[in-house]
Scaffold this motif. Structure first.
Motif, PDB file in Angstrom:
ATOM      1  N   ARG A  15       3.433   5.345  -6.352  1.00 20.59           N
ATOM      2  CA  ARG A  15       2.412   4.650  -7.126  1.00 20.59           C
ATOM      3  C   ARG A  15       3.045   3.490  -7.868  1.00 20.59           C
ATOM      4  NH1 ARG A  15      -1.190   8.152 -11.137  1.00 20.59           N
ATOM      5  NH2 ARG A  15       0.281   7.463 -12.738  1.00 20.59           N
ATOM      6  N   THR A  61      -2.005   2.008  -8.217  1.00 22.35           N
ATOM      7  CA  THR A  61      -2.307   2.085  -6.797  1.00 22.35           C
ATOM      8  C   THR A  61      -1.067   2.533  -6.036  1.00 22.35           C
ATOM      9  OG1 THR A  61      -1.741  -0.241  -6.503  1.00 22.35           O
ATOM     10  CG2 THR A  61      -4.050   0.274  -6.933  1.00 22.35           C
ATOM     11  N   ASN A  71       1.253   2.031  -3.223  1.00 26.26           N
ATOM     12  CA  ASN A  71       1.530   0.834  -2.438  1.00 26.26           C
ATOM     13  C   ASN A  71       2.673   0.982  -1.457  1.00 26.26           C
ATOM     14  OD1 ASN A  71       3.668   0.900  -4.159  1.00 26.26           O
ATOM     15  ND2 ASN A  71       3.072  -0.887  -5.356  1.00 26.26           N
TER      16      ASN A  71
END
Length: 118
Positions: free
Chosen positions: A99, A104, A106
């Motif tokens: 994270r 998010t 990624n």
């Protein structure tokens, strides 16, 4: 850029256990929350659980709470998913992810298949 590689998947009977590993290389992951996700055939990828950077805080989906445990070893750049009391509905490809900013995920591994037979 971090590279994530999952391992430890396989075929297990219902009620059995597996431990998945996710090894990180490249940029270290020690300062990041790591998550586990899974995707069953014909279904969307779903959150399984996460662990914060120190390992002091974990979060789990209701479907796995009490059966799965996430841990990490920052010295080894590895995060683990211990899965106990496995059920056929746990059958899926399991992914680890890092994270990043904005909460998010990624960076993703390639996934490892877990199959639970009844």
């Amino acid at each position: 850029q971090v590279q994530l590689v999952e391992s430890g998947g396989g075929l297990v009977q219902a009620g059995g256990s597996l431990r998945l590993s996710c090894a990180a290389s490249g940029r270290t992951f020690s300062g990041y929350t790591m998550g586990w996700f899974r995707q069953a055939p014909g279904k969307e990828r779903e959150f399984v659980g996460s662990i914060n950077w120190s390992g002091a805080s974990t979060d789990y989906a209701d479907s796995v709470k009490g059966r799965f445990t996430i841990s990490r070893d920052n010295a080894k750049n590895t995060v683990y998913l211990q899965m106990n009391s496995l059920k056929p509905e746990d059958t899926a490809v399991y992914y680890c992810a890092r994270r990043g900013l904005g909460n998010t995920y990624n960076a993703w591994g390639q996934g490892t298949q877990v199959t639970v037979s009844s």
